[in-house]
Every structure is written in C-alpha cells, then in structure tokens.
Design a protein around this motif. Sequence first.
Motif, PDB file in Angstrom:
ATOM      1  N   ASP A  70     -18.362  49.090 -19.520  1.00  0.00           N
ATOM      2  CA  ASP A  70     -17.501  47.668 -19.981  1.00  0.00           C
ATOM      3  C   ASP A  70     -16.104  47.891 -19.831  1.00  0.00           C
ATOM      4  O   ASP A  70     -15.237  46.939 -19.441  1.00  0.00           O
ATOM      5  CB  ASP A  70     -17.833  46.933 -21.430  1.00  0.00           C
ATOM      6  N   TYR A  71     -15.721  48.917 -20.068  1.00  0.00           N
ATOM      7  CA  TYR A  71     -14.078  49.383 -20.247  1.00  0.00           C
ATOM      8  C   TYR A  71     -13.609  49.453 -18.723  1.00  0.00           C
ATOM      9  O   TYR A  71     -12.634  49.112 -18.350  1.00  0.00           O
ATOM     10  CB  TYR A  71     -13.756  50.726 -20.874  1.00  0.00           C
ATOM     11  N   CYS A  72     -14.493  49.987 -17.848  1.00  0.00           N
ATOM     12  CA  CYS A  72     -14.333  50.349 -16.618  1.00  0.00           C
ATOM     13  C   CYS A  72     -14.017  48.705 -15.784  1.00  0.00           C
ATOM     14  O   CYS A  72     -13.406  48.671 -15.221  1.00  0.00           O
ATOM     15  CB  CYS A  72     -15.252  50.986 -15.808  1.00  0.00           C
ATOM     16  N   LYS A  73     -15.223  47.900 -16.266  1.00  0.00           N
ATOM     17  CA  LYS A  73     -15.078  46.445 -15.623  1.00  0.00           C
ATOM     18  C   LYS A  73     -13.979  45.615 -16.203  1.00  0.00           C
ATOM     19  O   LYS A  73     -13.231  44.997 -15.438  1.00  0.00           O
ATOM     20  CB  LYS A  73     -16.195  45.632 -16.232  1.00  0.00           C
ATOM     21  N   ALA A  74     -13.390  46.115 -17.640  1.00  0.00           N
ATOM     22  CA  ALA A  74     -12.256  45.397 -18.015  1.00  0.00           C
ATOM     23  C   ALA A  74     -10.767  45.901 -17.143  1.00  0.00           C
ATOM     24  O   ALA A  74     -10.088  45.132 -16.856  1.00  0.00           O
ATOM     25  CB  ALA A  74     -12.120  45.989 -19.555  1.00  0.00           C
ATOM     26  N   ILE A  75     -10.854  47.280 -16.818  1.00  0.00           N
ATOM     27  CA  ILE A  75      -9.786  47.723 -15.903  1.00  0.00           C
ATOM     28  C   ILE A  75      -9.939  47.254 -14.634  1.00  0.00           C
ATOM     29  O   ILE A  75      -8.877  46.697 -14.078  1.00  0.00           O
ATOM     30  CB  ILE A  75      -9.770  49.345 -16.030  1.00  0.00           C
ATOM     31  N   GLY A  76     -10.960  46.982 -14.141  1.00  0.00           N
ATOM     32  CA  GLY A  76     -11.013  46.638 -12.829  1.00  0.00           C
ATOM     33  C   GLY A  76     -10.941  45.286 -12.664  1.00  0.00           C
ATOM     34  O   GLY A  76     -10.042  44.671 -11.775  1.00  0.00           O
ATOM     35  N   ILE A  77     -11.345  44.315 -13.721  1.00  0.00           N
ATOM     36  CA  ILE A  77     -11.073  42.940 -13.504  1.00  0.00           C
ATOM     37  C   ILE A  77      -9.644  42.457 -13.884  1.00  0.00           C
ATOM     38  O   ILE A  77      -9.152  41.612 -13.392  1.00  0.00           O
ATOM     39  CB  ILE A  77     -11.973  42.164 -14.523  1.00  0.00           C
ATOM     40  N   PHE A  78      -8.931  43.245 -14.520  1.00  0.00           N
ATOM     41  CA  PHE A  78      -7.309  43.160 -14.811  1.00  0.00           C
ATOM     42  C   PHE A  78      -6.710  43.248 -13.543  1.00  0.00           C
ATOM     43  O   PHE A  78      -5.795  42.574 -13.057  1.00  0.00           O
ATOM     44  CB  PHE A  78      -6.958  43.961 -15.764  1.00  0.00           C
ATOM     45  N   LEU A  79      -7.052  44.282 -12.723  1.00  0.00           N
ATOM     46  CA  LEU A  79      -6.453  44.628 -11.325  1.00  0.00           C
ATOM     47  C   LEU A  79      -6.882  43.723 -10.463  1.00  0.00           C
ATOM     48  O   LEU A  79      -5.887  42.907  -9.577  1.00  0.00           O
ATOM     49  CB  LEU A  79      -6.885  45.932 -10.822  1.00  0.00           C
ATOM     50  N   VAL A  80      -8.308  42.973 -10.658  1.00  0.00           N
ATOM     51  CA  VAL A  80      -8.510  41.639  -9.849  1.00  0.00           C
ATOM     52  C   VAL A  80      -7.438  40.722 -10.051  1.00  0.00           C
ATOM     53  O   VAL A  80      -6.904  39.887  -8.799  1.00  0.00           O
ATOM     54  CB  VAL A  80     -10.114  41.370  -9.843  1.00  0.00           C
ATOM     55  N   VAL A  81      -7.423  40.279 -11.246  1.00  0.00           N
ATOM     56  CA  VAL A  81      -6.659  39.237 -11.369  1.00  0.00           C
ATOM     57  C   VAL A  81      -5.148  39.197 -11.437  1.00  0.00           C
ATOM     58  O   VAL A  81      -4.427  38.483 -10.630  1.00  0.00           O
ATOM     59  CB  VAL A  81      -6.789  38.687 -13.067  1.00  0.00           C
ATOM     60  N   PHE A  82      -4.717  40.507 -11.530  1.00  0.00           N
ATOM     61  CA  PHE A  82      -3.408  40.647 -11.276  1.00  0.00           C
ATOM     62  C   PHE A  82      -3.140  40.679  -9.734  1.00  0.00           C
ATOM     63  O   PHE A  82      -2.145  40.155  -9.124  1.00  0.00           O
ATOM     64  CB  PHE A  82      -3.067  42.282 -11.694  1.00  0.00           C
ATOM     65  N   GLY A  83      -3.885  41.261  -8.969  1.00  0.00           N
ATOM     66  CA  GLY A  83      -3.739  41.393  -7.557  1.00  0.00           C
ATOM     67  C   GLY A  83      -3.706  39.893  -6.711  1.00  0.00           C
ATOM     68  O   GLY A  83      -2.882  39.524  -6.120  1.00  0.00           O
ATOM     69  N   HIS A  84      -4.472  39.082  -7.269  1.00  0.00           N
ATOM     70  CA  HIS A  84      -4.719  37.641  -6.748  1.00  0.00           C
ATOM     71  C   HIS A  84      -3.634  36.740  -7.360  1.00  0.00           C
ATOM     72  O   HIS A  84      -3.114  36.113  -6.603  1.00  0.00           O
ATOM     73  CB  HIS A  84      -5.995  37.049  -7.223  1.00  0.00           C
ATOM     74  N   VAL A  85      -3.057  37.045  -8.640  1.00  0.00           N
ATOM     75  CA  VAL A  85      -2.103  36.235  -8.850  1.00  0.00           C
ATOM     76  C   VAL A  85      -0.696  36.756  -8.014  1.00  0.00           C
ATOM     77  O   VAL A  85       0.100  35.791  -7.799  1.00  0.00           O
ATOM     78  CB  VAL A  85      -1.835  36.612 -10.593  1.00  0.00           C
ATOM     79  N   LEU A  86      -0.576  37.905  -8.124  1.00  0.00           N
ATOM     80  CA  LEU A  86       0.480  38.471  -7.369  1.00  0.00           C
ATOM     81  C   LEU A  86       0.777  37.793  -5.833  1.00  0.00           C
ATOM     82  O   LEU A  86       1.657  37.439  -5.332  1.00  0.00           O
ATOM     83  CB  LEU A  86       0.763  39.926  -7.223  1.00  0.00           C
ATOM     84  N   SER A  87      -0.539  38.106  -5.109  1.00  0.00           N
ATOM     85  CA  SER A  87      -0.457  37.541  -3.823  1.00  0.00           C
ATOM     86  C   SER A  87      -0.432  36.111  -3.641  1.00  0.00           C
ATOM     87  O   SER A  87       0.074  35.596  -2.805  1.00  0.00           O
ATOM     88  CB  SER A  87      -1.924  37.929  -3.046  1.00  0.00           C
ATOM     89  N   GLY A  88      -0.887  35.454  -4.579  1.00  0.00           N
ATOM     90  CA  GLY A  88      -0.786  33.849  -4.592  1.00  0.00           C
ATOM     91  C   GLY A  88       0.398  33.556  -4.895  1.00  0.00           C
ATOM     92  O   GLY A  88       1.190  32.551  -4.199  1.00  0.00           O
ATOM     93  N   LEU A  89       1.508  34.120  -5.234  1.00  0.00           N
ATOM     94  CA  LEU A  89       2.814  33.953  -5.950  1.00  0.00           C
ATOM     95  C   LEU A  89       3.714  34.006  -4.565  1.00  0.00           C
ATOM     96  O   LEU A  89       4.363  33.440  -4.214  1.00  0.00           O
ATOM     97  CB  LEU A  89       3.349  34.956  -6.765  1.00  0.00           C
ATOM     98  N   VAL A  90       3.384  35.356  -3.835  1.00  0.00           N
ATOM     99  CA  VAL A  90       3.972  35.642  -2.549  1.00  0.00           C
ATOM    100  C   VAL A  90       3.666  34.666  -1.392  1.00  0.00           C
ATOM    101  O   VAL A  90       4.590  34.118  -0.766  1.00  0.00           O
ATOM    102  CB  VAL A  90       3.729  37.063  -1.998  1.00  0.00           C
ATOM    103  N   ASN A  91       2.262  34.218  -1.447  1.00  0.00           N
ATOM    104  CA  ASN A  91       2.081  33.385  -0.438  1.00  0.00           C
ATOM    105  C   ASN A  91       2.437  31.942  -0.731  1.00  0.00           C
ATOM    106  O   ASN A  91       2.633  31.378   0.327  1.00  0.00           O
ATOM    107  CB  ASN A  91       0.457  33.188  -0.488  1.00  0.00           C
ATOM    108  N   ALA A  92       2.737  31.697  -1.941  1.00  0.00           N
ATOM    109  CA  ALA A  92       3.466  30.299  -2.322  1.00  0.00           C
ATOM    110  C   ALA A  92       4.873  30.396  -1.940  1.00  0.00           C
ATOM    111  O   ALA A  92       5.420  29.262  -2.217  1.00  0.00           O
ATOM    112  CB  ALA A  92       3.136  30.032  -3.666  1.00  0.00           C
ATOM    113  N   GLY A  93       5.487  31.487  -1.823  1.00  0.00           N
ATOM    114  CA  GLY A  93       6.956  31.493  -1.201  1.00  0.00           C
ATOM    115  C   GLY A  93       7.958  31.847  -2.463  1.00  0.00           C
ATOM    116  O   GLY A  93       9.056  32.096  -1.939  1.00  0.00           O
ATOM    117  N   PHE A  94       7.382  32.543  -3.299  1.00  0.00           N
ATOM    118  CA  PHE A  94       8.208  33.136  -4.438  1.00  0.00           C
ATOM    119  C   PHE A  94       8.482  34.731  -3.781  1.00  0.00           C
ATOM    120  O   PHE A  94       7.822  35.306  -3.035  1.00  0.00           O
ATOM    121  CB  PHE A  94       7.268  33.782  -5.772  1.00  0.00           C
TER     122      PHE A  94
END
Length: 335
Positions: A9-33
């Motif tokens: 579960d700690y592995c999943k926690a690390i992994g899911i944080f990276l998933v959310v971070f990656g999607h939020v980061l790319s979403g901001l860049v794609n939105a023109g930030f």
Amino acid sequence: MGQRSNWVDYCKAIGIFLVVFGHVLSGLVNAGFEMNQTYFTLIYSVIYTFHMPLFFFLSGLFFYSSLQKYHVGGLINQKIDTLFYIYVFWSLFQGSIEVVLSQFTTNGITFREVFQLFTEPRMQFWFLYALIYIFIISLAAYKFMSVKYTPILFIFTAALYVFAAQLPQGFNLYLVYQNLVFFVAGIYFNQLNKEPASNNTLLLLSAIAFLMVQYFFHQDHVFSDRGLFSLLTALTSIYFVIQLACLINKHPLQWLLTIGTYSLSIYLIHILGGSGIRILLAKFLHLENFAIHLLLGVAFGIAIPLLFQKIVNDYRINFIFSAPISRLWRTKHHL
C-alpha cells in the motif's frame, strides 16, 4: 492489515501521488500555463518511465495466489464484477462529465468518443483496459503452465517489450507489449520474496541505482523510447520504490497508508478533482499562479477521491466499485 500488505500500500501511495502530480502538471502545461520546457520534459519523463509499470507490477504480485484460491472460473467472475465493471462504469461516468464540461477544459470530447470505450480507452482508464487484457492472457498462460516456468515467461514478455515496434499493433496490443512484462515481474517477485529484504544498505544502493539509471537514460532518451534500456530503468525504479516503501513501513504513516489503500479511487476520480480545481481557479477566480495551481491540483486530486470514498463507505454505495454481474450465469452450486 498485515505488514506485507502495508508495504504494498505504501508503494501504491507513492505511485498514485506520481500519477496525480504528472496529470496535474501536464494539464497545466496543456492549458497554457508557462513552465520551462526542459524541466517539464525531464520531470514528466522520469515519472512516466516507471509509475504505471509500478502499478502493473503490484497487480501481478497476488495474481497467482488469487488464481490458486479462486481457480480460473472464479477469478474471471471476480474480475468481471470488479475490474470490468469499474472500467465500463467509470469510463461512461467521467466521459459524460467531460462532455458537459468540455467548454471549460482543454480536451474537447463527444459522446461518440465516450461510447468507443471498448476499442479506444480514454485518459487514465487505459490502465484498466490494459489490465483486463493482461488478466485474460495470464489466466490462459497459467491454465496450461506451471508457475515454475514464470522466469521463462518473464524473458518472453521482456522480448515483447523490447521488440514491440516490430510486432502487430491492432486491437491495442501495444498495451500488452508495454505492460505485461511488469505484471509477470510482479508474479515472479512474489514467488521469490514473500517479504522483500529491506535495510539501509539496500535502500542506499537502490537509490543510487535509481539516480544513475535515470540520469543515463535521459541523456539520449525519453520515456516513450521503448527498449532494453527503458525496461531496465523501469525495473530499477520499481525496486527503489519497494525499498522506500519498506522503510516507511518501519515508521508507519497512517495518512499515507490511507492514500495507498484507496489508490484505485484516487486513480478513478483524480482527473475530475484536479481539472475541477483548475477550472475554478482559472475561469472563475482568475488565478494564474502556476505553483498554486500545481499544489492545489495535486491536493484536490487526492482529497476529493478520499472524501468520495468515505461517503461510499459510510453509506455503503457498493455499486460504485463493484456489481454482482456474474450472478447472472453462476448457479447456486457455484454461489
């Protein structure tokens, strides 16, 4: 919950944080930030070299024990009631919301695209689509093959990964080529390590190996460059995450354990949470600060799914994550 499941579960926690971070980061860049393109490419590529391979690896860990417990028929029924159902339900649910909110987002989508879910998985749901594929293939393989041949299967799936570009690409088979090897690696790892060895030396060595392999890989490659080097990079990175999770397990963090326990809920809902807060901040509050958007996007991308999960648990809204579909054909004898 046993200690063994805790490190997972700690592995999943690390992994899911990276998933959310990656999607939020790319979403901001794609939105023109605005963000330095070099830094964005590097951060995004490092994350994508291993965060989804990690989840396929973790999915494979308990596959064979589940197969022994439920047998082929029982495991198929279980996955239809959960994995298949979740894929269909959430693809339609999120897709419908995306259509309604398409005027506020960077991704225009129609209901026609939403209903193509069986041939073209959308956004984060590709993982569930691929996992269904991989479960079917793995069930077929272990129906006729002893688990002792897993090392041979690993070598075969590694070859599929390395030579994926030269193989047939129809029916989304590339998802199998790119991810089956990590699922099989999870099966094999569990056969070798009922409890992974963990100490400060292994953590230090795995951290050094992680930094070195990521550094040298990104001298001339990005995550989409598939081959033997990217396979080595992913596996080395996964082992580092395992060591990091084992260290955390020795000094438990309940909040992080909760995130890992409900990583599937976060995976399913985080796009709605992260995109929703971006729309609120940009369109209605006219806030354009990149750091604030990134911080709140990640925070809400995790917090909203956890709140939703609490509501589901409190009110026992079971149909959200499973449905007894297999009862339609199971006999009372099998029930």
